[in-house]
Motif scaffolding. Structure first.
Motif, PDB file in Angstrom:
ATOM      1  N   GLU A 236       0.837  -1.212   0.000  1.00  0.00           N
ATOM      2  CA  GLU A 236       0.000   0.000   0.000  1.00  0.00           C
ATOM      3  C   GLU A 236       0.867   1.255   0.000  1.00  0.00           C
ATOM      4  OE1 GLU A 236      -0.156  -2.567   1.941  1.00  0.00           O
ATOM      5  OE2 GLU A 236      -2.207  -3.294   2.152  1.00  0.00           O
ATOM      6  N   SER A 237       1.940   1.237   0.776  1.00  0.00           N
ATOM      7  CA  SER A 237       2.776   2.444   0.842  1.00  0.00           C
ATOM      8  C   SER A 237       3.483   2.674  -0.494  1.00  0.00           C
ATOM      9  CB  SER A 237       3.792   2.346   1.988  1.00  0.00           C
ATOM     10  OG  SER A 237       4.699   1.300   1.766  1.00  0.00           O
ATOM     11  N   LEU A 238       3.885   1.590  -1.138  1.00  0.00           N
ATOM     12  CA  LEU A 238       4.529   1.708  -2.452  1.00  0.00           C
ATOM     13  C   LEU A 238       3.554   2.284  -3.468  1.00  0.00           C
ATOM     14  CD1 LEU A 238       6.897   1.023  -4.392  1.00  0.00           C
ATOM     15  CD2 LEU A 238       5.955  -1.275  -4.578  1.00  0.00           C
ATOM     16  N   ASP A 239       2.359   1.717  -3.500  1.00  0.00           N
ATOM     17  CA  ASP A 239       1.354   2.190  -4.458  1.00  0.00           C
ATOM     18  C   ASP A 239       1.010   3.662  -4.221  1.00  0.00           C
ATOM     19  OD1 ASP A 239       1.231  -0.219  -5.720  1.00  0.00           O
ATOM     20  OD2 ASP A 239      -0.571  -0.925  -4.681  1.00  0.00           O
ATOM     21  N   LEU A 240       0.825   3.999  -2.943  1.00  0.00           N
ATOM     22  CA  LEU A 240       0.430   5.375  -2.620  1.00  0.00           C
ATOM     23  C   LEU A 240       1.544   6.354  -2.960  1.00  0.00           C
ATOM     24  CD1 LEU A 240      -1.451   7.461  -1.417  1.00  0.00           C
ATOM     25  CD2 LEU A 240      -0.795   6.693   0.868  1.00  0.00           C
TER      26      LEU A 240
ATOM     27  N   ARG B  88       1.629   6.845  -6.699  1.00  0.00           N
ATOM     28  CA  ARG B  88       0.465   7.633  -7.124  1.00  0.00           C
ATOM     29  C   ARG B  88       0.663   9.111  -6.780  1.00  0.00           C
ATOM     30  NH1 ARG B  88      -3.237   4.472  -4.839  1.00  0.00           N
ATOM     31  NH2 ARG B  88      -4.024   5.892  -3.253  1.00  0.00           N
ATOM     32  N   ALA B  89       1.216   9.364  -5.583  1.00  0.00           N
ATOM     33  CA  ALA B  89       1.419  10.749  -5.164  1.00  0.00           C
ATOM     34  C   ALA B  89       2.368  11.468  -6.127  1.00  0.00           C
ATOM     35  CB  ALA B  89       1.972  10.791  -3.740  1.00  0.00           C
ATOM     36  N   LEU B  90       3.414  10.767  -6.554  1.00  0.00           N
ATOM     37  CA  LEU B  90       4.353  11.391  -7.500  1.00  0.00           C
ATOM     38  C   LEU B  90       3.702  11.626  -8.857  1.00  0.00           C
ATOM     39  CD1 LEU B  90       7.031   9.794  -5.723  1.00  0.00           C
ATOM     40  CD2 LEU B  90       7.957  11.271  -7.474  1.00  0.00           C
ATOM     41  N   ARG B  91       2.901  10.658  -9.295  1.00  0.00           N
ATOM     42  CA  ARG B  91       2.214  10.821 -10.590  1.00  0.00           C
ATOM     43  C   ARG B  91       1.232  11.981 -10.532  1.00  0.00           C
ATOM     44  NH1 ARG B  91       3.556   7.414 -14.297  1.00  0.00           N
ATOM     45  NH2 ARG B  91       4.391   5.391 -13.638  1.00  0.00           N
ATOM     46  N   GLU B  92       0.438  11.997  -9.455  1.00  0.00           N
ATOM     47  CA  GLU B  92      -0.595  13.034  -9.350  1.00  0.00           C
ATOM     48  C   GLU B  92       0.025  14.418  -9.217  1.00  0.00           C
ATOM     49  OE1 GLU B  92      -3.224  11.701  -6.279  1.00  0.00           O
ATOM     50  OE2 GLU B  92      -4.091  10.134  -7.570  1.00  0.00           O
ATOM     51  N   ALA B  93       1.201  14.484  -8.641  1.00  0.00           N
ATOM     52  CA  ALA B  93       1.873  15.780  -8.547  1.00  0.00           C
ATOM     53  C   ALA B  93       2.555  16.153  -9.864  1.00  0.00           C
ATOM     54  CB  ALA B  93       2.896  15.754  -7.414  1.00  0.00           C
ATOM     55  N   GLY B  94       2.453  15.247 -10.844  1.00  0.00           N
ATOM     56  CA  GLY B  94       2.934  15.571 -12.195  1.00  0.00           C
ATOM     57  C   GLY B  94       4.416  15.330 -12.426  1.00  0.00           C
ATOM     58  N   TRP B  95       5.062  14.614 -11.533  1.00  0.00           N
ATOM     59  CA  TRP B  95       6.522  14.496 -11.670  1.00  0.00           C
ATOM     60  C   TRP B  95       6.934  13.608 -12.835  1.00  0.00           C
ATOM     61  CZ3 TRP B  95       9.616  17.991 -10.267  1.00  0.00           C
ATOM     62  CH2 TRP B  95       9.293  18.810  -9.185  1.00  0.00           C
ATOM     63  N   TYR B  96       6.128  12.612 -13.158  1.00  0.00           N
ATOM     64  CA  TYR B  96       6.501  11.765 -14.304  1.00  0.00           C
ATOM     65  C   TYR B  96       6.391  12.563 -15.600  1.00  0.00           C
ATOM     66  CZ  TYR B  96       7.077   7.513 -11.582  1.00  0.00           C
ATOM     67  OH  TYR B  96       7.560   6.570 -10.708  1.00  0.00           O
TER      68      TYR B  96
ATOM     69  N   TYR C 290      10.208  15.535  -2.605  1.00  0.00           N
ATOM     70  CA  TYR C 290      10.418  14.369  -1.749  1.00  0.00           C
ATOM     71  C   TYR C 290       9.083  13.927  -1.154  1.00  0.00           C
ATOM     72  CZ  TYR C 290      13.325  11.146   0.827  1.00  0.00           C
ATOM     73  OH  TYR C 290      13.941  10.009   1.269  1.00  0.00           O
ATOM     74  N   PHE C 291       8.759  12.672  -1.353  1.00  0.00           N
ATOM     75  CA  PHE C 291       7.511  12.108  -0.843  1.00  0.00           C
ATOM     76  C   PHE C 291       7.830  10.949   0.097  1.00  0.00           C
ATOM     77  CE2 PHE C 291       4.261  14.104  -3.538  1.00  0.00           C
ATOM     78  CZ  PHE C 291       5.069  14.703  -4.493  1.00  0.00           C
ATOM     79  N   CYS C 292       7.078  10.902   1.192  1.00  0.00           N
ATOM     80  CA  CYS C 292       7.284   9.819   2.152  1.00  0.00           C
ATOM     81  C   CYS C 292       5.916   9.288   2.567  1.00  0.00           C
ATOM     82  CB  CYS C 292       8.042  10.361   3.367  1.00  0.00           C
ATOM     83  SG  CYS C 292       7.989   9.291   4.809  1.00  0.00           S
ATOM     84  N   VAL C 293       5.711   7.983   2.402  1.00  0.00           N
ATOM     85  CA  VAL C 293       4.503   7.346   2.931  1.00  0.00           C
ATOM     86  C   VAL C 293       4.955   6.432   4.056  1.00  0.00           C
ATOM     87  CG1 VAL C 293       2.520   5.891   2.427  1.00  0.00           C
ATOM     88  CG2 VAL C 293       3.438   7.386   0.644  1.00  0.00           C
ATOM     89  N   GLU C 294       4.557   6.779   5.267  1.00  0.00           N
ATOM     90  CA  GLU C 294       5.081   6.011   6.401  1.00  0.00           C
ATOM     91  C   GLU C 294       3.953   5.396   7.213  1.00  0.00           C
ATOM     92  OE1 GLU C 294       5.216   6.527   9.958  1.00  0.00           O
ATOM     93  OE2 GLU C 294       3.557   7.941   9.732  1.00  0.00           O
TER      94      GLU C 294
END
Lengths: 790, 179
Positions: free
Chosen positions: A424-428, A431-439, A659-663
């Motif tokens: 779940e943390s990997l997926d989230l 997704r957070a990076l994609r939604e923020a447009g980084w890709y 920088y994104f962190c899902v903890e």
């Protein structure tokens, strides 16, 4: 526990109770302590990395105005500090660390003599007059020298300069697995030697209290009870004749969880002179002669099937521990941690590992936030990335195929992982990076010829190490449990004690949240005592992210017991069973008639001032103690980090764009505190990836003795961090919490390294080592003509 | 030797104005301002992190400007107005200033050792540059080292304080124009 859900403090970002004093200059740190007649100690330190001491002449030192005394090891006759593992000599060689060097020095900065003067400036004058003569021996400054055949020995008893050599796991048939695997990838990961670098350096104030017949040692330590044990043994005092008090502490990060030599020497000087002695480490000594950390080398390979699933892992881990084994953890801490836990969050069916601790003529190492996990996670994550490239898989997809998803999961390393949110943390995070447009931004930038990379790391960290988990290492001194007391006075106010000690982690707030919730009491009525061996029966201090998971659980259980006693007293008064009562906002009330209630003040009055009214089976007083231990393999916090970097062609600079962190640390007692721990940890992890390193020249002279040479990142280098929380409550702790202190430091280096490699993809260069210097990046980005290519 | 100060023979009498109070101090010429503040005047809120002017834990204001008190001899501060972290909270009630409260609200401190330095840096900077943007603040904050927070919450705290002060001033100005 009867409080309504919305009354609960656990889970809320309660404002820190330690802040008003720290913000207004009313904190009290070791150097703030001033005692009448106090003297000041400084240490004469070795100027050579390796040698025998032929003469120590302190005659001129003693003549320096203001110098009161100067002592050598021979003058003080102190016992040694010796850390032990219960392993055969083939696996572990114990080495004694004298408080002051006796006949031999093993690193630049090793304390040789202590100078005591009326003033710190005058003590430094005294140092300049010391004359120490050495017969130099060839220094061992790197792994290759240490392990070379016929290398000179740092310690006569340690053949091959090896202190620890353990093969914890070797799955049968692993060679065949590698022979037959469709894909085998290798990495050679090295991490630089670092300094944990708390802003407050180490220090101590020692005083003999004649009335109590007790040495009072104010010390800057994460483990006061263990310092007490060592001080009592080195100074040959009963343990009760030593009181260690820890005032406010300006960070520790692991460096202050081992017992140093200087605080013991300062105590010995105070006993000799009959006057208080203060020692405050200066930054030069803190950087070069204190405990260092992190220098490790992983040679690892992993076998994968054609779909990218791991079939086997084979690793050789060498940790350069410097000149001495630290107390109480020993030089085994790093290689044994790495060996036991390296498969990490991945389902690894076959595993072989050799873990070694080697000794060199460099400052000794202590645990540092993360302990081996930043490094083995880096090795694992590099293996994942390399396999993804080889198999043409997306880096996130290959992780998705390998992370543990069914809990509890018992790994090939015999560790049972408690439930977490690895997938779940990997997926989230992705997704957070994609939604923020980084890709999208990466694709656009690449088209413009810019070098933007995205990198991930996935990890879990064992946090609630109970004594069972530590005992697996065969330490002779086994940490793990913790002990708490909660007592109420006649005003209904509560004092809680914990064997853990805050050096920035906000225990005064978070522990009070736990007590207030458990007793259904206003948090203003709760005060925490920590860091005083005379007030706290016993404790293991704060390291390994254990405070809330283990210490907080003990506090929770003690508070619950006190609540039970309050209910028993009220129930006796009403002549009803205690089960028919409940705690409610500072009172005990009847379940059958909630309007009937007795306040805690009133019950405390009975317990103390009119105890003759208590039934015979209830003791007077209102105190409760509890011990908590984690009896299984521990608790596992987990996280995924995702980072975006840009590499600058002209300078080789690595800029972190996002920088994104899902903890997931289970129940977050105070989410703001958890975020603070994440952000601080990530900053240290980024720093390890990009900036910090202490190197040694061929003579064993350290490269970094000031902040001019040792790059500590500032607000300009550390990015804003976006944090997402997941919560998988822990079944093994009384609070549902896992630890949250080290994750940031563990995840960041691998994520940054992977992001840099992603940005370097078009060049074909892959980096495996940290720190990633601008020179390395510049070289990778600069096209070379054939003549320039070596 | 008859030296009773513990400082050696070479001592001098200096007068320091700290937080509006005048102090007479007998000190050695080589003694740094931070040591005199901490150990002679017992104003221990100001901390020492490196003694070579990089970490900024010892930052105080000298005539309103942030200065590293480890790089200045106490004798050099004679005649100047020195302000330390002890001056920020209300001396009567102990109530924290808006800047201090912003640090709490944003969790801009953990161990608290570097905090007085950051507070004094921000105090001096915002007085000079009340219009500072978050990016300006980040740049200035980079003068000091923090090992706990990762800086983000320090920057946010100072920015929030600056923003609140600006909006208060704007409201004040509006009220004035209405009158």
């Amino acid at each position: 526990m009867t409080s309504a859900k919305d009354d609960r403090l656990v889970g809320r970002s309660v404002a820190r109770r330690e802040d008003p004093r720290l913000l207004s200059g009313r904190g009290r740190f070791v150097d703030d302590i001033e005692l009448p007649g106090m003297l000041h100690a400084q240490f004469v330190r070795s100027t050579v990395a390796h040698g025998t001491i032929t003469e120590i002449d302190l005659t001129r030192v003693r003549q320096v105005p203001g110098v009161v005394a100067a002592f050598t090891a021979a003058d003080l006759e102190l016992g040694d500090i010796t850390a032990q593992l219960g392993r055969p000599l083939s696996e572990f060689v114990p080495t004694a660390m004298p408080v002051l060097a006796r006949d031999r020095v093993r690193y630049v900065g090793e304390p040789v003599a202590v100078v005591v003067a009326r003033d710190p400036y005058l003590a430094e004058d005294g140092l300049e007059a010391a004359k120490v003569t050495y017969a130099p021996l060839p220094p061992i400054t790197c792994e290759e020298q240490a392990l070379a055949p016929d290398a000179p020995r740092v310690h006569a008893e340690a053949a091959g300069n090896t202190l620890v050599d353990v093969g914890l796991f070797a799955t049968e048939g692993i060679d065949e697995i590698f022979d037959q695997a469709p894909c085998v990838v290798h990495v050679d990961v090295r991490t630089g030697r670092q300094n944990a670098l708390p802003l407050e350096t180490r220090g101590a104030v020692a005083q003999w209290d004649a009335r109590e017949e007790q040495l009072v040692l104010h010390a800057c330590t994460q483990t006061p009870h263990q310092v007490r044990t060592v001080a009592s043994r080195c100074l040959r005092l009963d343990e009760r004749a030593v009181r260690v008090i820890v005032p406010d502490m300006g960070g520790g990060f692991g460096l202050k969880c081992v017992v140093g030599r200087e605080e013991i020497a300062a105590a010995a000087a105070a006993l000799r002179l009959g006057r208080p002695v203060k020692w405050i480490e200066d930054r030069k000594d803190a950087l070069s002669a204190s405990f260092l950390a992190r220098e490790q080398h992983y040679t690892a390979r992993a076998a994968f099937d054609a779909d990218g699933r791991i079939l086997g892992l084979d690793a050789d881990v060498v940790c350069d521990m410097g000149a001495y084994s630290c107390y109480p953890f020993t030089a085994g801490i790093e290689p044994l941690m790495a060996s036991a836990e390296m498969p990490g969050v991945y389902k690894v069916p076959a595993y072989r590992v050799r873990g070694r601790a080697i000794t060199t003529n460099k400052a000794p190492t202590a645990p540092y936030r993360g302990v081996s996990r930043p490094q083995y996670v880096m090795a694992m994550e590099r293996l994942m990335e390399r396999a993804a490239r080889e198999l043409r898989l997306d880096p996130v997809e290959i992780r998705r195929r390998n992370v543990i998803t069914d809990f509890p999961y018992t790994g090939v390393n015999n560790i049972t992982y408690d439930p977490g949110s690895y997938l779940e943390s990997l997926d989230l995070c992705e997704r957070a990076l994609r939604e923020a447009g980084w890709y999208d931004r990466q694709a656009a930038a690449t088209a413009e010829g810019r070098h933007i990379g995205i990198g991930y790391s996935c990890f879990s960290e064992r946090t609630g190490y109970g004594s069972a988990a530590f005992a697996q290492r065969k330490m002779e001194v086994v940490p793990g449990f913790d002990l708490a007391e909660v007592r109420m006075d006649t005003s209904g106010a509560v004092t809680a004690t914990t064997g853990t000690i805050s050096h920035g982690q906000s225990h005064e707030t978070t522990m009070a949240q736990i007590v207030a919730d458990t007793l259904h009491l206003d948090i203003a009525k709760v005060k925490l005592h920590q860091g005083d061996t005379d007030r706290i029966t016993y404790g293991w201090g704060t390291f390994a992210s254990r405070s809330i998971a283990v210490g907080g659980s003990a506090v929770r259980l003690a508070a619950a017991k006190l609540g039970d006693k309050l209910r028993a007293i009220a129930a006796a008064e009403w002549g009803i069973p205690p089960e028919d009562t409940e705690l409610d906002r500072g009172r005990v009330r009847r379940r059958d008639d909630p309007d009937v209630a007795l306040s805690y003040e009133r019950l405390a009055d009975t317990a103390y001032l009119t105890s003759h009214l208590l039934p015979k089976d209830i003791d007077p007083g209102l105190t409760a103690t509890a011990v908590f231990d984690v009896h299984n393999d521990g608790t596992f916090s987990n996280a995924t980090h995702g980072v975006v970097v840009e590499l600058h062609e002209g300078t080789g600079q690595v800029e972190i764009l996002a920088y994104f962190c899902v903890e997931d640390c289970g129940v977050a007692v105070n989410p703001q505190v958890v975020e603070g721990q994440c952000r601080g940890g990530i900053a240290q992890g980024i720093s390890g990836a990009l900036f910090e390193q202490i190197t040694y020249d061929a003579q064993g002279e350290p490269s970094a003795t000031s902040f001019m040479d040792y790059k500590v990142p500032t607000a300009q280098e550390i990015p804003e961090v976006v944090i997402h929380h997941l919560e998988t409550p822990c079944a093994f702790t009384a609070t549902g919490a896992k630890g949250a202190g080290e994750g940031g430091t563990i995840g960041a280096p691998a994520a940054v390294l992977n992001a840099v490699n992603d940005a370097l993809r078009p060049t074909g260069v892959e980096l495996d080592n940290t720190p990633i210097t601008p020179e390395t990046v510049h070289r990778a980005l600069t096209p070379r003509t054939p003549e320039q290519t070596p | 030797m008859n030296d009773t100060t513990g400082l050696g023979d070479d001592v001098q009498l200096i007068t320091l104005d700290v937080n509006g109070t005048s102090y007479e101090v007998i000190t050695a010429p080589r003694r740094t301002l931070v040591d005199v503040l901490r150990h002679d005047l017992r104003l221990t809120g100001t901390h020492v992190g490196c003694e070579h002017g990089i970490c900024g834990a010892c930052t105080v204001l000298v005539d309103g400007l942030p200065v590293r008190a480890c790089l200045m001899f106490a004798a050099q501060a004679e005649g100047a107005r020195i302000t330390t972290v002890e001056s920020l909270a209300d001396p009567g009630t102990g109530e924290l200033s808006d800047l201090q409260r912003a640090f709490t609200a944003h969790h801009g401190l953990q161990c608290g050792f570097c905090t007085p330095g950051f507070l004094m840096l921000a105090q001096g900077f915002l007085a000079e540059r009340p219009e500072a943007t978050k990016e300006d603040i980040r740049e200035v904050v980079a003068a000091n080292l923090c090992r706990c927070t990762g800086y983000q919450t320090i920057v946010e705290a100072i920015d929030a304080c600056a923003t609140a002060r600006r909006s208060q001033r704007a409201m004040g100005a509006e009220e004035e124009s209405c009158n």
